[in-house]
Design a protein around this motif. Sequence first.
Motif, PDB file in Angstrom:
ATOM      1  N   PHE A 225       0.817  -1.221   0.000  1.00 47.88           N
ATOM      2  CA  PHE A 225       0.000   0.000   0.000  1.00 47.88           C
ATOM      3  C   PHE A 225       0.853   1.275   0.000  1.00 47.88           C
ATOM      4  O   PHE A 225       0.301   2.376  -0.151  1.00 47.88           O
ATOM      5  N   LYS A 226       2.168   1.153   0.172  1.00 49.10           N
ATOM      6  CA  LYS A 226       3.025   2.338   0.244  1.00 49.10           C
ATOM      7  C   LYS A 226       2.925   3.242  -0.988  1.00 49.10           C
ATOM      8  O   LYS A 226       2.863   4.469  -0.852  1.00 49.10           O
ATOM      9  N   PRO A 227       2.897   2.686  -2.211  1.00 47.15           N
ATOM     10  CA  PRO A 227       2.794   3.582  -3.374  1.00 47.15           C
ATOM     11  C   PRO A 227       1.488   4.358  -3.436  1.00 47.15           C
ATOM     12  O   PRO A 227       1.385   5.342  -4.182  1.00 47.15           O
ATOM     13  N   PHE A 228       0.493   3.907  -2.659  1.00 49.30           N
ATOM     14  CA  PHE A 228      -0.827   4.541  -2.729  1.00 49.30           C
ATOM     15  C   PHE A 228      -1.127   5.386  -1.490  1.00 49.30           C
ATOM     16  O   PHE A 228      -2.267   5.798  -1.282  1.00 49.30           O
ATOM     17  N   GLY A 229      -0.100   5.636  -0.668  1.00 48.01           N
ATOM     18  CA  GLY A 229      -0.323   6.386   0.561  1.00 48.01           C
ATOM     19  C   GLY A 229      -0.905   7.755   0.315  1.00 48.01           C
ATOM     20  O   GLY A 229      -1.832   8.196   1.006  1.00 48.01           O
ATOM     21  N   MET A 230      -0.381   8.460  -0.727  1.00 44.37           N
ATOM     22  CA  MET A 230      -0.884   9.794  -1.036  1.00 44.37           C
ATOM     23  C   MET A 230      -2.332   9.735  -1.502  1.00 44.37           C
ATOM     24  O   MET A 230      -3.156  10.589  -1.141  1.00 44.37           O
ATOM     25  N   LEU A 231      -2.644   8.731  -2.318  1.00 43.31           N
ATOM     26  CA  LEU A 231      -4.018   8.587  -2.787  1.00 43.31           C
ATOM     27  C   LEU A 231      -4.969   8.303  -1.636  1.00 43.31           C
ATOM     28  O   LEU A 231      -6.110   8.771  -1.622  1.00 43.31           O
ATOM     29  N   ILE A 232      -4.503   7.527  -0.652  1.00 46.23           N
ATOM     30  CA  ILE A 232      -5.324   7.244   0.528  1.00 46.23           C
ATOM     31  C   ILE A 232      -5.634   8.538   1.271  1.00 46.23           C
ATOM     32  O   ILE A 232      -6.770   8.782   1.699  1.00 46.23           O
ATOM     33  N   LEU A 233      -4.617   9.398   1.393  1.00 46.94           N
ATOM     34  CA  LEU A 233      -4.838  10.687   2.066  1.00 46.94           C
ATOM     35  C   LEU A 233      -5.821  11.545   1.287  1.00 46.94           C
ATOM     36  O   LEU A 233      -6.681  12.203   1.878  1.00 46.94           O
ATOM     37  N   PHE A 234      -5.694  11.570  -0.038  1.00 45.81           N
ATOM     38  CA  PHE A 234      -6.630  12.331  -0.859  1.00 45.81           C
ATOM     39  C   PHE A 234      -8.060  11.878  -0.605  1.00 45.81           C
ATOM     40  O   PHE A 234      -8.967  12.694  -0.413  1.00 45.81           O
TER      41      PHE A 234
END
Length: 275
Positions: A225-234
């Motif tokens: 899930f690390k590559p999607f951390g920013m998307l999770i925050l969005f």
Amino acid sequence: MTYSFPQRRAAVRPSPVFLAVVAVTVAGGVLAWIAEPNSNLARVGVFLMVVAGWVVTLCLHEFAHAFTAWRAGDQDVEMRGYLTLNPLKYSHPLLSIVLPIVFIALGGIGLPGGAVYVHSHNFSPRIQRLISFSGPAVNLVCGIVMLAIVRLFAPEPFGFAAEPGSGRLTVELLPQAPFWLALSFLAFLQITAFVLNILPVPGMDGYGVLEPSLSYKTRQTLDQFKPFGMLILFALLFTPQINRVFFDSIYWLFELSGVPSYWSGQGSRLFRFWT
């Protein structure tokens, strides 16, 4: 016979690119200070001061990660140019610099920006946590220093003037007000960057602080899930209830300094000169 050996240059050496960004920040601050408060020139000064100032703190954030790792023994960070504070060395320029600036312009959110790659797995859990926390700590310190300067030295930025003919009072900006409002907005961005970075979301620094305490199996599961951390925050920030709680928390932290939170809002308004 005598031999002379070239001296090794200091590992920490600010690059010309970083110094140029600092110069733009100073130039923007000077414009915001000396220009007529309601003029377009003042707005341009605020824009330059905030954008370039944000890039400066982004460089300091990533430098803190790299410098902590370097002091712990990771020499690769020097070879990669991380100790030069050059923003172009910190991951992809578009994703690391341009995208965060766009989000500042759109929503006044200090998104995490660049990234440095360090061999944190070679260190003890304590050093790993220190490397991860050093970046957000820089944002926190920058925010505190900026707010302290505003709290101690900024005069009231707003005054009242009577409209000719009607006698009604209108609010107007006083001299030097754009500078202090821009600094307040920049401090607000530091607080948002600190809070976002410290969240225990995979890919964020907060997760890096927590990661050494997790089991190997849990780390393997969350690594995907690390590559999607920013998307999770969005996704979280676009949820109205979470968005409200998040910004209420940011304003609460901001006002602990004694600086009114609406100063940062006015700074954001001046920054977005196109609206």
